[in-house]
Design an enzyme around this catalytic site. Structure first.
Site, short mmCIF file in Angstrom:
data_model
loop_
_atom_site.label_atom_id
_atom_site.label_comp_id
_atom_site.label_asym_id
_atom_site.label_seq_id
_atom_site.Cartn_x
_atom_site.Cartn_y
_atom_site.Cartn_z
N SER A 105 0.82 -1.21 0.00
CA SER A 105 0.00 0.00 0.00
C SER A 105 0.86 1.26 0.00
O SER A 105 0.41 2.32 -0.41
CB SER A 105 -0.91 0.01 1.23
OG SER A 105 -0.16 0.02 2.43
N CYS A 106 2.11 1.17 0.47
CA CYS A 106 2.99 2.34 0.42
C CYS A 106 3.77 2.31 -0.88
O CYS A 106 4.06 1.24 -1.42
CB CYS A 106 3.93 2.37 1.61
SG CYS A 106 5.28 1.19 1.55
N GLY A 107 4.15 3.46 -1.37
CA GLY A 107 4.83 3.53 -2.66
C GLY A 107 6.13 2.76 -2.69
O GLY A 107 6.41 2.04 -3.64
N CYS A 109 7.16 0.17 -0.89
CA CYS A 109 6.95 -1.28 -0.91
C CYS A 109 6.50 -1.73 -2.30
O CYS A 109 6.92 -2.77 -2.80
CB CYS A 109 5.91 -1.70 0.13
SG CYS A 109 6.46 -1.47 1.83
N GLY A 110 5.61 -0.93 -2.91
CA GLY A 110 5.14 -1.30 -4.24
C GLY A 110 6.27 -1.33 -5.25
O GLY A 110 6.36 -2.24 -6.07
#
Length: 260
Positions: A105-107, A109-110
């Site tokens: 959900s965080c940039g 991590c993506g």
């Protein structure tokens, strides 16, 4: 194996009731070093081969690593498969688990997960000695190695074919990825390499199948159906020759290397 009764319409317009065998598909929970790693939906056969090939596809082991033992436990819900990787692979295992379980959900991590999904592939250094005659010979013989599909019409096959077109080993599964993992795992457990032959798959050529072929140092990948754009690009980048649409009703297409 379960059976299903169904109505079939004949060419003259009559309805005939027939019985059809149904392929089994169960959850297979894979644990490495006591850590729950993945759950695959698979045909409940050759599970040790499946886990071995899956570990290679996940890059938890390398093509030169020794095969490991797999303990399987059947439950009412499915199968639990437990394996122990070498201590030298512990840090890699933990890192892969972190990426698989991360919250995208965080940039950041993506971005990390996308990088893990499309990681660089090693170059394919092995070379196949097979020609078109060998490919057509293998295609003619593939059905004899597909008893599950003959009974159910619902299984994919992956075969190791030698340079002369003889099928040396084959595995089946309801999932095309599982079938290829089973084949690669079975070869690894037997101490076999591709010996200048190739892999023949009864499926389309997805990028995951290309990656499995590359990581197993397969010298040539032949598939019954067409590739995706990403699969073709990944194969070209790694130097993996492809032969696709390898079936009687299509024109044989090749990429990345000529065939005699």
């Amino acid at each position: 194996m379960a059976w299903l009764a169904f109505d079939r319409l004949t060419p003259d317009g009559e309805t005939v009731t027939m019985d059809r065998a149904l392929a089994d598909e169960v959850p297979v929970a894979i644990e490495f070093n006591g850590i729950g790693y993945a759950v695959l939906m698979a045909t409940p056969t050759d599970i040790g081969d499946l886990v071995q090939g899956f570990a290679l596809a996940e890059r938890l082991i390398g093509p030169d690593d020794a095969p490991f033992d797999v303990d399987t436990h059947r439950t009412d819900q499915g199968i639990v498969a437990r394996a122990t990787l070498p201590p030298s692979r512990t840090d890699l295992l933990l890192e892969r688990v972190r990426h698989r379980a991360s919250d995208s959900s965080c940039g950041l991590c993506g971005i990390e997960n996308l990088e893990q999904a499309i990681r660089p592939l090693p170059p394919v250094t092995a070379r196949s000695r097979a020609d078109r005659t060998a490919i057509f010979r293998a295609l003619d013989g593939l059905a004899a190695h597909q008893p599950l599909n003959a009974a159910t019409g619902a299984a994919h096959a992956a075969a190791w074919v030698d340079a002369d077109g003889a099928i040396r080993l084959a595995r089946e599964d309801v999932g095309r990825h599982n079938a290829f993992d089973k084949l690669i795992g079975a070869m690894k457990r037997a101490g076999a390499d591709w010996e200048g032959g190739f892999a023949l798959l009864s499926s389309r050529c997805s990028y995951e199948l290309v990656e499995k072929a590359v990581l197993s140092q397969c010298p040539l990948l032949v598939t019954i159906s067409a590739p995706t754009r990403l699969a073709a690009a990944r194969a070209a980048a790694a130097g993996l020759p492809l032969v696709v649409l390898a079936r009687p009703d299509a024109v044989l297409h090749q990429g990345n290397a000529p065939l005699a």
